[in-house]
Scaffold this motif. Structure first.
Motif, PDB file in Angstrom:
ATOM      1  N   UNK A   1      33.168   6.488  18.652  1.00  0.00           N
ATOM      2  CA  UNK A   1      32.957   7.180  19.921  1.00  0.00           C
ATOM      3  C   UNK A   1      32.996   8.681  19.700  1.00  0.00           C
ATOM      4  N   UNK A   2      32.425   9.413  20.613  1.00  0.00           N
ATOM      5  CA  UNK A   2      32.376  10.863  20.520  1.00  0.00           C
ATOM      6  C   UNK A   2      33.224  11.486  21.610  1.00  0.00           C
ATOM      7  N   UNK A   3      33.556  12.760  21.404  1.00  0.00           N
ATOM      8  CA  UNK A   3      34.358  13.475  22.391  1.00  0.00           C
ATOM      9  C   UNK A   3      33.653  13.471  23.734  1.00  0.00           C
ATOM     10  N   UNK A   4      34.390  13.135  24.760  1.00  0.00           N
ATOM     11  CA  UNK A   4      33.812  13.065  26.095  1.00  0.00           C
ATOM     12  C   UNK A   4      33.415  11.668  26.506  1.00  0.00           C
ATOM     13  N   UNK A   5      33.318  10.736  25.540  1.00  0.00           N
ATOM     14  CA  UNK A   5      33.009   9.357  25.908  1.00  0.00           C
ATOM     15  C   UNK A   5      34.165   8.775  26.721  1.00  0.00           C
ATOM     16  N   UNK A   6      33.868   8.012  27.754  1.00  0.00           N
ATOM     17  CA  UNK A   6      34.958   7.392  28.517  1.00  0.00           C
ATOM     18  C   UNK A   6      35.701   6.378  27.663  1.00  0.00           C
ATOM     19  N   UNK A   7      36.995   6.268  27.902  1.00  0.00           N
ATOM     20  CA  UNK A   7      37.794   5.283  27.165  1.00  0.00           C
ATOM     21  C   UNK A   7      37.534   3.904  27.757  1.00  0.00           C
ATOM     22  N   UNK A   8      37.172   2.931  26.919  1.00  0.00           N
ATOM     23  CA  UNK A   8      36.899   1.599  27.438  1.00  0.00           C
ATOM     24  C   UNK A   8      38.186   0.882  27.819  1.00  0.00           C
ATOM     25  N   UNK A   9      38.043  -0.158  28.600  1.00  0.00           N
ATOM     26  CA  UNK A   9      39.175  -1.021  28.897  1.00  0.00           C
ATOM     27  C   UNK A   9      39.108  -2.230  27.983  1.00  0.00           C
TER      28      UNK A   9
ATOM     29  N   UNK B   1      35.437  -6.186  33.312  1.00  0.00           N
ATOM     30  CA  UNK B   1      34.834  -6.721  32.098  1.00  0.00           C
ATOM     31  C   UNK B   1      33.387  -6.251  31.959  1.00  0.00           C
ATOM     32  N   UNK B   2      32.656  -6.265  33.058  1.00  0.00           N
ATOM     33  CA  UNK B   2      31.239  -5.930  33.004  1.00  0.00           C
ATOM     34  C   UNK B   2      30.995  -4.430  32.910  1.00  0.00           C
ATOM     35  N   UNK B   3      31.858  -3.625  33.475  1.00  0.00           N
ATOM     36  CA  UNK B   3      31.608  -2.175  33.515  1.00  0.00           C
ATOM     37  C   UNK B   3      32.312  -1.395  32.420  1.00  0.00           C
ATOM     38  N   UNK B   4      33.459  -1.888  31.930  1.00  0.00           N
ATOM     39  CA  UNK B   4      34.263  -1.099  30.984  1.00  0.00           C
ATOM     40  C   UNK B   4      34.512  -1.773  29.640  1.00  0.00           C
ATOM     41  N   UNK B   5      34.359  -3.089  29.550  1.00  0.00           N
ATOM     42  CA  UNK B   5      34.806  -3.803  28.349  1.00  0.00           C
ATOM     43  C   UNK B   5      33.682  -4.340  27.473  1.00  0.00           C
ATOM     44  N   UNK B   6      32.533  -4.672  28.060  1.00  0.00           N
ATOM     45  CA  UNK B   6      31.451  -5.298  27.307  1.00  0.00           C
ATOM     46  C   UNK B   6      30.564  -4.260  26.633  1.00  0.00           C
TER      47      UNK B   6
END
Length: 640
Positions: free
Chosen positions: A88-96, A15-20
């Motif tokens: 989002x832009x190309x290369x951005x990590x996909x969020x959870x 939640x803190x690293x990928x979702x918020x």
């Protein structure tokens, strides 16, 4: 029951690293939000401070700032909800994405997670607070109307508005932090329960009922038991309906139901005659080697999945199971293109759609007629009967081609061998039984056998399976014998459809073998099988090009093994294609053999002849399921 500490820690970390996200609203307000889908953030309206179509600043993990567009804006203390679509832009990590749930347990500790105003970005700025929550219930005394974050615990600081309220019991997000009662003291605050958000935001309601693919990491962190406790199946299936219409010079591709607008395509600047020639080459070219199979798959992939749609379908391919239905709303020559060879980029590399283990591929067309009460797709407890028809005149045997495999000459199988192989593929005591016609089948014999089986009534015919020869140059026909003289009679293919419908079969299998030398094998026109969708028949397995008997034998063994195990017809055909397409050494040195087996269904998919073996009870063989099967959830390429 609370989550195991390891699972809870994994969820908090995710939640803190990928979702918020941290948000900077149009009016300078700062707050928090969280991903509920791949690009969609849920927050409070007072955080964004802007109406639909306005832009706000979105601070992603890793100190990356992107623009967000407000999609929904519902201001006021009673609502105070907003949805923001992140660009989002190309290369951005996909969020959870988080997993959402309605259920709130009263007088229980929860975690409030978000960004205090002092730090808008970076993991170090995120904080989580354990707070006791009380639910203010609605008139029904059950549904939470608002959530009170009790005083006496940690202060809810400014900036946490729009943050996630996480349940340590279920591992799901159950609310949105809305307010702090006293920013200077230890006075608690308030939160919005997700059931309230679901009443006003359709996207939230849908994602509560069915989490998105973007929540896959969340599912994996929770583990099987916790995921099932939330009421979800462990396996995700995405269904993508690709609507195809037009001509080979100009065709239209559209994803349904929410895959965006239709795309009109042509031969990429080629003259219309050249585009038509390419499609006709794809339809009539009997490829064999791997290079030609790859070339054909690439060309057809570009025709079916233009660049604008690839991203949608690639997202869907991240699910555990991807079901692609090629839907034709009208008769068109595009129906006859060998779409089974289409290749697509998966996470593990490029692969044919018809071979990938997580994918199901079928053609879909309107039914000629629908029986009273609807189409019956329900599984049976078993056993099921298959009526097998093998047609190969004995005098043809000496004329059939012989092949050499590993320096051994492999003769063409006799009629008896073909018949025995089909019976062996079908028969399984108590599960599936074959009724095989004599070696010299006639139309009269078929009709008499169907009448006898109908009079018996104890074991209904589920499948009619024909193995023999066809002619497709002009009118589509299939071979039977005629009368006592035993000469070959080419009958209209519609007679086979009539027989299968009269038998009450739900599945028709028609496999045409390679003709005698000197007779160039004509491609089978898939359109020839459209009229088979009549009466009780809702699925047809057919060969799009004549096949060698060894290919048909191998395909049938796997097909019936899967059907007996309770698999859907789409699952069974995909597994049977893979059985002959993934061999290290292909049958007859034919790398295209998997692509010669097509599947056509009516608009209702998911025909399952038999219940999975573990669910079969003590019902009698004649008992049938309900008159219709519920439609599987249809979703766009980005959902599940």
């Amino acid at each position: 029951m609370a989550l195991p500490e390891s699972s809870l820690n994994a969820i908090l970390h995710l939640l803190k690293t990928d979702s918020m996200v941290a948000l900077t609203g149009a009016n300078g307000e700062r707050g928090s939000g969280f991903f509920i889908d791949r690009d969609l953030v849920l927050t409070c309206a007072h955080v964004v401070g802007a109406g639909a179509g306005e832009t706000v600043g979105v601070h992603l993990a890793g100190d990356v700032e992107r623009e967000g567009v407000v999609e929904e804006y519902l201001p006021g203390n009673e609502l105070d909800l907003a949805l923001v679509r992140v660009r989002r832009q190309e290369g951005d990590p996909s969020p959870s994405a988080v997993v959402l749930a309605r259920f709130v347990q009263d007088d229980t500790d929860y975690y409030a997670v978000g960004f205090p105003r002092v730090a808008l970005s970076g993991e170090h700025g995120l904080q989580h607070f354990r707070l006791r929550v009380n639910a203010s219930l609605g008139a029904d005394r059950v549904t939470p109307r608002s959530l009170v974050l009790q005083s006496g615990g940690p202060t809810v600081p400014p900036g946490l508005s729009g943050g996630a309220l996480l349940s340590p019991q279920s591992g799901a997000v159950v609310g949105i932090v809305q307010s702090s009662n006293d920013t200077e003291g230890d006075a608690g605050g308030g939160a919005i329960p997700l059931n309230r958000a679901a009443q006003h935001l359709d996207a939230v309601r849908k994602l509560i009922e069915r989490p998105p693919l973007a929540a896959r990491a969340w599912r994996d962190a929770l583990g099987d038991d916790a995921w099932r406790q939330l009421g979800f199946d462990m396996e995700w299936q995405s269904q993508v309906d690709i609507m195809i219409s037009g001509t080979v010079e100009k065709w239209t591709i559209r994803l349904e139901p929410d895959g965006g607008p239709a795309f009109t395509l042509t031969g990429q600047g080629l003259p219309s005659q050249v585009a038509r020639a390419l499609f006709h080459w794809a339809q009539r070219r009997r490829v064999h080697d791997a290079e030609d199979v790859g070339l054909l798959g690439g060309l057809l992939g570009g025709a079916l999945l233009p660049e604008h749609l690839v991203d949608h379908v690639t997202q869907a391919a991240a699910s555990d199971r991807l079901f692609i239905r090629l839907v034709f709303e009208e008769r068109t020559e595009l129906f006859d293109v060998p779409w089974e060879f289409v290749r697509m980029q998966y996470s593990g590399g490029e692969r044919a759609l018809a071979l990938h283990p997580s994918t199901r591929l079928s053609r879909v067309a309107p039914r000629r007629e629908t029986p009273v009460g609807g189409v019956d797709l329900e599984p049976r407890p078993g056993p099921a009967r298959v009526l097998g028809i093998v047609m190969q005149p004995e005098e043809w045997l000496s004329q059939m081609p012989r092949i050499v495999d590993a320096s051994d000459e492999l003769p063409w199988p006799t009629s008896s061998a073909l018949r025995d192989e089909l019976r062996k593929a079908i028969d399984a005591p108590g599960v599936m039984a074959a009724t095989m016609l004599d070696l010299e089948p006639t139309q009269t014999m078929i009709a008499e056998t169907i009448a006898e089986l109908d009079a018996d009534g104890r074991l209904p015919v589920e499948v009619v399976h024909y193995v023999g020869f066809g002619e497709f140059d002009k009118e589509p026909k299939y071979a039977l014998l005629e009368g006592l003289n035993g000469f070959v009679r080419w009958r209209p293919l519609s007679h086979l459809f009539d027989s299968a419908a009269e038998a009450g079969a739900r599945l028709l299998v028609a496999e045409f073998l390679s003709p005698r030398p000197g007779r160039e094998p004509a491609p089978v026109q898939p359109q020839a099988f459209l009229d088979a969708l009549r009466g009780s028949i809702d699925a047809v397995v057919f060969t799009t090009s004549p096949v060698h008997p060894r290919e048909a034998i191998a395909f049938n063994k796997k097909l019936y093994s899967e059907l007996r195990g309770g698999r859907t017809i789409e699952e069974a055909v995909q597994a049977a294609r893979a059985e002959i397409g993934d061999r290290e050494r292909p049958l007859e040195e034919d790398r295209a053999s998997f692509g010669w087996f097509g599947l056509l269904t009516g608009p209702n998919s998911g025909l399952r002849l038999l219940e999975p073996s573990g669910l079969r009870g003590d019902r009698t063989p004649g008992e049938r399921g309900g008159p219709t099967s519920p439609q599987p959830d249809r979703v766009g390429a980005g959902g599940v």
